[in-house]
Design an enzyme around this catalytic site. Sequence first.
Site, PDB file in Angstrom:
ATOM      1  N   HIS A  29       0.853  -1.197   0.000  1.00 35.46           N
ATOM      2  CA  HIS A  29       0.000   0.000   0.000  1.00 35.46           C
ATOM      3  C   HIS A  29       0.885   1.242   0.000  1.00 35.46           C
ATOM      4  O   HIS A  29       1.281   1.745   1.051  1.00 35.46           O
ATOM      5  CB  HIS A  29      -0.920  -0.018   1.233  1.00 35.46           C
ATOM      6  CG  HIS A  29      -2.064   0.939   1.158  1.00 35.46           C
ATOM      7  ND1 HIS A  29      -3.381   0.548   1.261  1.00 35.46           N
ATOM      8  CD2 HIS A  29      -2.103   2.280   0.986  1.00 35.46           C
ATOM      9  CE1 HIS A  29      -4.171   1.612   1.164  1.00 35.46           C
ATOM     10  NE2 HIS A  29      -3.405   2.684   1.002  1.00 35.46           N
TER      11      HIS A  29
ATOM     12  N   HIS B   9       1.218   4.869  -2.345  1.00 38.54           N
ATOM     13  CA  HIS B   9       0.654   5.695  -3.413  1.00 38.54           C
ATOM     14  C   HIS B   9       1.752   6.435  -4.181  1.00 38.54           C
ATOM     15  O   HIS B   9       2.571   7.139  -3.570  1.00 38.54           O
ATOM     16  CB  HIS B   9      -0.326   6.712  -2.835  1.00 38.54           C
ATOM     17  CG  HIS B   9      -1.598   6.102  -2.323  1.00 38.54           C
ATOM     18  ND1 HIS B   9      -2.744   6.032  -3.082  1.00 38.54           N
ATOM     19  CD2 HIS B   9      -1.903   5.528  -1.132  1.00 38.54           C
ATOM     20  CE1 HIS B   9      -3.707   5.453  -2.373  1.00 38.54           C
ATOM     21  NE2 HIS B   9      -3.213   5.139  -1.182  1.00 38.54           N
TER      22      HIS B   9
ATOM     23  N   ASP C 115       1.473   9.040  -6.078  1.00 43.89           N
ATOM     24  CA  ASP C 115       1.326  10.493  -5.946  1.00 43.89           C
ATOM     25  C   ASP C 115       1.500  10.946  -4.499  1.00 43.89           C
ATOM     26  O   ASP C 115       1.403  12.144  -4.214  1.00 43.89           O
ATOM     27  CB  ASP C 115      -0.030  10.966  -6.491  1.00 43.89           C
ATOM     28  CG  ASP C 115      -1.199  10.178  -5.952  1.00 43.89           C
ATOM     29  OD1 ASP C 115      -0.997   9.029  -5.525  1.00 43.89           O
ATOM     30  OD2 ASP C 115      -2.328  10.694  -5.958  1.00 43.89           O
TER      31      ASP C 115
ATOM     32  N   GLY D  88     -10.157   7.291  -1.964  1.00 35.40           N
ATOM     33  CA  GLY D  88     -10.859   8.559  -1.798  1.00 35.40           C
ATOM     34  C   GLY D  88     -11.658   8.533  -0.507  1.00 35.40           C
ATOM     35  O   GLY D  88     -11.690   7.531   0.217  1.00 35.40           O
TER      36      GLY D  88
ATOM     37  N   HIS E 171      -9.920   0.361  -0.472  1.00 35.57           N
ATOM     38  CA  HIS E 171      -9.739   1.207   0.706  1.00 35.57           C
ATOM     39  C   HIS E 171     -11.019   1.109   1.539  1.00 35.57           C
ATOM     40  O   HIS E 171     -12.098   1.492   1.083  1.00 35.57           O
ATOM     41  CB  HIS E 171      -9.528   2.662   0.295  1.00 35.57           C
ATOM     42  CG  HIS E 171      -8.131   3.012  -0.064  1.00 35.57           C
ATOM     43  ND1 HIS E 171      -7.529   2.605  -1.234  1.00 35.57           N
ATOM     44  CD2 HIS E 171      -7.204   3.760   0.586  1.00 35.57           C
ATOM     45  CE1 HIS E 171      -6.291   3.083  -1.284  1.00 35.57           C
ATOM     46  NE2 HIS E 171      -6.071   3.789  -0.191  1.00 35.57           N
TER      47      HIS E 171
ATOM     48  N   GLU F 113     -10.884   2.891   7.042  1.00 38.01           N
ATOM     49  CA  GLU F 113      -9.857   3.867   7.418  1.00 38.01           C
ATOM     50  C   GLU F 113     -10.517   4.981   8.206  1.00 38.01           C
ATOM     51  O   GLU F 113     -10.351   5.097   9.421  1.00 38.01           O
ATOM     52  CB  GLU F 113      -9.148   4.414   6.182  1.00 38.01           C
ATOM     53  CG  GLU F 113      -8.059   5.434   6.503  1.00 38.01           C
ATOM     54  CD  GLU F 113      -7.417   6.026   5.243  1.00 38.01           C
ATOM     55  OE1 GLU F 113      -6.389   6.702   5.400  1.00 38.01           O
ATOM     56  OE2 GLU F 113      -7.956   5.831   4.136  1.00 38.01           O
TER      57      GLU F 113
ATOM     58  N   ASP G 128       1.764   3.921   2.947  1.00 37.62           N
ATOM     59  CA  ASP G 128       0.662   4.733   2.431  1.00 37.62           C
ATOM     60  C   ASP G 128       1.190   5.878   1.562  1.00 37.62           C
ATOM     61  O   ASP G 128       1.172   5.789   0.334  1.00 37.62           O
ATOM     62  CB  ASP G 128      -0.215   5.261   3.558  1.00 37.62           C
ATOM     63  CG  ASP G 128      -1.603   5.666   3.085  1.00 37.62           C
ATOM     64  OD1 ASP G 128      -1.945   5.362   1.926  1.00 37.62           O
ATOM     65  OD2 ASP G 128      -2.357   6.265   3.875  1.00 37.62           O
TER      66      ASP G 128
END
Length: 365
Positions: free
Chosen positions: A25, A27, A29, A183, A210, A213, A302
């Site tokens: 996991h 990202h 970006d 998101g 996801h 969370e 993350d």
Amino acid sequence: MDGRIGTVTLPTKTQIRLAPKVVLHDHLDGGLRPTTIVELAREVGHTLPAEGAEALGRWFAESADSGSLERYLETFEHTVAVMQTRAGLVRVAREFVEDLVADGVVYAEVRYAPEQHVAQGLSLDEVVAAVQEGLEAGVAAAERPIVVRQLLTAMRHRARSMEIAQLAVEWRDRGVAGFDIAGAEAGYPPTRHLDAFEYLQRENSHFTIHAGEAFGLPSIWEAIQWCGADRLGHGVRIIDDIEVADDGSVKLGRLAAYVRDTRIPLEMCPSSNVQTGAATSIAEHPIGLLTKLRFRVTVNTDNRLMSRTTMTDEMAALVEAFGYGWEDLRWFTVNAMKSAFLPFDERLALIDEVIKPAYAELIAG
């Protein structure tokens, strides 16, 4: 910490950095170098909220420390803005691999949302191709072996999930390992994208969601029982279905028991969860109890930029908070490798030929 609890020697951060690690996991970006953001922003004419790489790095970390997932997600406006050209995507992906190698990662799944990188005219296919080119360049130049795969993410508040799911299937033999949705969870349940998940299941394709969370058990329940998720992105709120009595005895609810019984992997991101308010501190993070109860726990970063973290930092923080030793870190790593969206024989080879031998040496001292 001095590396010891009582008479037990604990792994140091320097030692942990050299140990083989697996991240599921992470990202794309959320892992840019501040210097790269500054340089790319200058090239594309994007105005940043701080001047200079050092100040910008601080801004990202401080903005992400708000305790709000929504505020945390706002920081991505600036990273995504500089990832709208082929050259920018290639560079970011290549540097991403370089940073993973420096962190001792031997297998990584890198996720991002192609639909967020088409503002300057790139097609979805061109976005995936650019990222793959950068990843392959990073792997080819690496001083140590590393395997990297893409996860294509759809945004849960938009309506392009079927399109992205089809893109993931089209690219699955060319570097894409699976699909994800991400998101803000509240108001955007995973069942909104049920057609995409059903399509992926018909295509024998892997996907993670996801869930759990910032939102609670209903999000996890839908992700698993309606959508058929192979893994849970975060899944930290599964703790809400576990009761710990005053005498220390533990009772699992139906959903928590199902997750543990069926070995559904939890992609846990301790530092990020503290930042977004899903946990109050590393020491009080549910990962401690979930590990004790032997859920299929994995450790992840993350967003390395926003959390100013690495896999080494995450594992070192767990060692400090819970007194974990090499056997525990090996357990997290093998869990992650078992849970990877990679063919079984390739997973087994990495476990038997890379991960276990390295940890055997570390455990032997």
